[in-house]
Design an enzyme around this catalytic site. Structure first.
Site, PDB file in Angstrom:
ATOM      1  N   GLY A   1       9.655  -5.671   7.298  1.00 44.01           N
ATOM      2  CA  GLY A   1       9.485  -7.061   7.712  1.00 44.01           C
ATOM      3  C   GLY A   1       9.342  -8.028   6.560  1.00 44.01           C
ATOM      4  O   GLY A   1      10.063  -9.029   6.463  1.00 44.01           O
TER       5      GLY A   1
ATOM      6  N   LYS B   1       0.796  -1.228   0.000  1.00 44.99           N
ATOM      7  CA  LYS B   1       0.000   0.000   0.000  1.00 44.99           C
ATOM      8  C   LYS B   1       0.824   1.272   0.000  1.00 44.99           C
ATOM      9  O   LYS B   1       1.815   1.378   0.702  1.00 44.99           O
ATOM     10  CB  LYS B   1      -0.861   0.011   1.251  1.00 44.99           C
ATOM     11  CG  LYS B   1      -1.923  -1.055   1.299  1.00 44.99           C
ATOM     12  CD  LYS B   1      -2.708  -0.788   2.555  1.00 44.99           C
ATOM     13  CE  LYS B   1      -3.744  -1.851   2.841  1.00 44.99           C
ATOM     14  NZ  LYS B   1      -4.130  -1.713   4.260  1.00 44.99           N
TER      15      LYS B   1
HETATM   16  P1  ADP Z   1       7.354  -4.580   4.209  1.00 42.85           P
HETATM   17  O1  ADP Z   1       6.855  -5.449   5.329  1.00 42.85           O
HETATM   18  O2  ADP Z   1       8.667  -5.049   3.659  1.00 42.85           O
HETATM   19  O3  ADP Z   1       7.353  -3.130   4.582  1.00 42.85           O
HETATM   20  P2  ADP Z   1       4.748  -4.470   3.004  1.00 42.85           P
HETATM   21  O4  ADP Z   1       4.158  -5.012   4.258  1.00 42.85           O
HETATM   22  O5  ADP Z   1       4.484  -3.074   2.671  1.00 42.85           O
HETATM   23  O6  ADP Z   1       6.335  -4.745   2.997  1.00 42.85           O
HETATM   24  O7  ADP Z   1       4.238  -5.306   1.768  1.00 42.85           O
HETATM   25  C1  ADP Z   1       4.361  -6.683   1.645  1.00 42.85           C
HETATM   26  C2  ADP Z   1       3.168  -7.292   0.960  1.00 42.85           C
HETATM   27  O8  ADP Z   1       2.882  -6.647  -0.272  1.00 42.85           O
HETATM   28  C3  ADP Z   1       3.426  -8.722   0.613  1.00 42.85           C
HETATM   29  O9  ADP Z   1       2.585  -9.538   1.394  1.00 42.85           O
HETATM   30  C4  ADP Z   1       3.099  -8.820  -0.885  1.00 42.85           C
HETATM   31  O10 ADP Z   1       2.357  -9.963  -1.213  1.00 42.85           O
HETATM   32  C5  ADP Z   1       2.286  -7.581  -1.128  1.00 42.85           C
HETATM   33  N1  ADP Z   1       2.322  -7.167  -2.520  1.00 42.85           N
HETATM   34  C6  ADP Z   1       3.399  -6.860  -3.265  1.00 42.85           C
HETATM   35  N2  ADP Z   1       3.066  -6.568  -4.536  1.00 42.85           N
HETATM   36  C7  ADP Z   1       1.720  -6.696  -4.610  1.00 42.85           C
HETATM   37  C8  ADP Z   1       0.770  -6.537  -5.683  1.00 42.85           C
HETATM   38  N3  ADP Z   1       1.138  -6.202  -6.900  1.00 42.85           N
HETATM   39  N4  ADP Z   1      -0.528  -6.771  -5.379  1.00 42.85           N
HETATM   40  C9  ADP Z   1      -0.909  -7.128  -4.128  1.00 42.85           C
HETATM   41  N5  ADP Z   1      -0.066  -7.281  -3.100  1.00 42.85           N
HETATM   42  C10 ADP Z   1       1.239  -7.072  -3.323  1.00 42.85           C
HETATM   43 MG    MG Z   2       4.854  -5.778   6.080  1.00 43.45          MG
END
Ligand code: ADP
Ligand code: MG
Length: 395
Positions: free
Chosen positions: A352, A202
Site C-alpha cells: 500500500g 518493520k
Molecule cells: P508497504 O505498505 O508498501 O508494505 P510498509 O507499510 O511496510 O510499506 O512501510 C511504510 C512505512 O515505512 C512508511 O510510512 C515509511 O515512513 C516507513 N519507513 C520507511 N523507512 C523508515 C525508516 N528508516 N524509519 C522509520 N520509518 C520508515
Molecule cells: Mg503499509
C-alpha cells in the site's frame, strides 16, 4: 492461467454477480478518489457489452454496529459508477430480501444494478466477514455466474467472494487476472535476473515476504526502517533508529541463510529528530548515538542501481525511507527512477505505502504493474494461497 476468467463465461442474458473492490476513500459522504471505481470499468463494460445482466457489489470500510453504517453506504459509488459508465445504475439499499430480489429479476440484458455494502451484514454476527455459509449461498442464488474482480480482499475468505464462489460457477475479472499474471508470474516464473527490493517500517511485517523471495529472487535489496534490525543483528551501532529487538535473532538467521543474496544499505540519511525540519547528515553503516536512520544514502542508491542493472523482473515492496517527509524521500524516488529507466524489465509494486509513494513522487506510469491490493499483494508475495483466488473455478 489455471483459473477461469470472465472471458471463459457465457454471459449473454445471464445474471452476472460481480464482486468489485469499491472500498474507496470518502469524506463527508463524498468520494475523494475514484481510482478503484475506474479500475472496475473494464470488467463491467465487457459483461455489459456481452449483454449480461450485472449485479455488482462490494464492501466499504468496517461495520460493526448499526451506527457504523452511517457514511458507509455504497449509494455515492453507484452514482459515480453511473457517470463513468454513462449508464443508469439501479441502486438497492439492502443486502438481501424482496426488494433486492425483484430488482434483480427486473434487470434486462445489458443493464446494471448495485446493492448495498456487503459488510452491513456484519452488524448481525459478522455474516460477511466470517463467511457465513447461508449468506454466501443466498447471494449466489441471486445470479447465474459469479465474477470476482476484488483483488484487495482476495486474502480474506468472506461470504461475498469465497462464499459465493463455493456455490456457483465463478471466474476472475480482468483486474484479478492482471494481478495474478503479474505478481503470480513474477514470483513463480520470473524472467531472470529477478531482483526483489524490500523496505518499509518493520521486519515483522515482512518476514514472510523476505523468506519467500530469498528462495525465488537472485538478489534481495533491503532498505527502509527494517535495515536497522539487520544492522543490530550484525553488531553495528544503530543510534535511535527503528528497531525490533525481538526480531534480531530472526534477522541473524535470515542473514545467514541469505549469504550474499541479501544486500543491506551501505549508508543512511540520519537526523536527531523524526522531523522534516531537523538538520540531516549522511553516515555509513554505524549510526551515531542520538541519530536515527530515515532514508538510504547516496552510496546505497549507487549500489542498488548497480545491482538492478540488467534485471528482467523487479518486485518492490516497502519504501526506502520516510518518504512522507521530503528530506527522507530521495532514496524512494531514486529507486523509482532507476526502475523507470530499466530496459524491458517487468517492474511490479506490491504494498500500500509503496504504491502511494510511487504515485506521490510522480512515477505511477513508469511501472509495469502497481498492485491494487496492499495486504493481498503482500500475502501473495509471501507465497500464500489467497482464498479469494483459490475459490475461483478452475478452467
Ligand atoms: P508497504 O505498505 O508498501 O508494505 P510498509 O507499510 O511496510 O510499506 O512501510 C511504510 C512505512 O515505512 C512508511 O510510512 C515509511 O515512513 C516507513 N519507513 C520507511 N523507512 C523508515 C525508516 N528508516 N524509519 C522509520 N520509518 C520508515
Ligand atoms: Mg503499509
Amino acid at each position: 492461467m489455471v483459473k477461469k476468467t470472465v472471458k471463459d463465461l457465457d454471459l449473454k442474458g445471464k445474471k452476472v454477480l460481480v464482486r468489485a473492490d469499491f472500498n474507496i476513500p470518502m469524506k463527508d459522504g463524498k468520494i475523494t478518489n475514484d481510482n478503484r471505481i475506474q479500475a472496475a470499468l473494464p470488467t463491467l463494460e465487457y459483461i455489459l457489452e456481452q449483454n449480461g445482466k450485472v449485479i455488482v457489489f462490494s464492501h466499504l470500510g468496517r461495520v460493526k454496529t448499526e451506527e457504523d453504517k452511517e457514511g458507509l453506504s455504497l449509494r455515492p459509488v453507484a452514482e459515480r459508477l453511473s457517470e463513468l459508465l454513462n449508464k443508469k445504475v439501479t441502486f438497492v439499499s439492502e443486502t438481501r430480501g424482496e426488494k433486492l430480489e425483484s430488482a434483480v429479476n427486473e434487470l434486462n440484458d445489458g443493464e446494471i444494478m448495485m446493492f448495498e455494502n456487503t459488510r452491513f451484514e456484519d452488524v448481525d454476527g459478522k455474516k460477511e466477514s466470517k463467511n457465513d455459509p447461508e449468506l454466501g449461498k443466498y447471494w449466489a442464488s441471486l445470479g447465474d455466474v459469479f465474477v470476482n474482480d476484488a483483488f484487495g480482499t482476495a486474502h480474506r475468505a468472506h461470504a461475498s467472494n469465497v462464499g459465493i464462489a463455493s456455490n456457483i460457477e465463478s471466474a476472475a475479472g480482468f483486474l484479478v487476472e492482471k494481478e495474478i499474471n503479474f505478481i503470480g508470474g513474477a514470483v513463480d516464473q520470473p524472467e531472470r535476473p529477478f531482483v526483489a527490493i524490500l523496505g518499509g517500517a518493520k521486519v515483522s511485517d515482512k518476514i514472510g515476504v523476505i523468506e519467500n523471495l530469498l528462495t525465488k529472487a537472485d538478489k534481495v535489496l533491503v532498505g527502509g526502517g527494517m535495515t536497522y534490525t539487520f544492522y543490530k543483528a550484525q553488531g553495528k551501532y544503530i543510534g535511535n533508529s527503528l528497531v525490533e529487538e525481538d526480531k534480531i535473532d530472526l534477522a541473524k538467521e535470515l542473514l545467514e541463510k541469505a549469504g550474499d543474496k541479501l544486500i543491506l544499505p551501505v549508508d543512511s540519511v540520519v537526523s536527531s529528530e523524526f522531523n522534516n525540519d531537523a538538520p540531516t547528515d549522511v553516515v555509513g553503516q554505524n549510526i551515531p548515538e542520538g541519530k536515527m536512520g530515515l532514508d538510504i544514502g547516496p552510496k546505497t542508491i549507487e549500489l542498488f542501481e548497480k545491482e538492478l542493472k540488467g534485471a528482467k523482473t523487479v518486485v518492490w515492496n516497502g519504501p526506502m525511507g520516510v518518504f512522507e517527509m521530503s528530506n527522507f524521500a530521495k532514496g524512494t524516488a531514486a529507486v523509482c527512477e532507476i526502475l523507470a529507466n530499466l530496459d524491458d524489465a517487468i517492474t511490479i509494486i506490491g504494498g500500500g505505502d509503496s504504491a502511494t509513494a510511487a504515485q506521490q513522487l510522480g512515477f505511477e506510469e513508469d511501472f509495469s504493474h502497481i498492485s491494487t491490493g496492499g495486504g493481498a499483494s503482500l500475502e501473495y508475495l509471501e507465497g500464500k494461497e489467497l482464498p479469494g483466488i483459490a475459490a475461483i473455478s478452475d478452467k
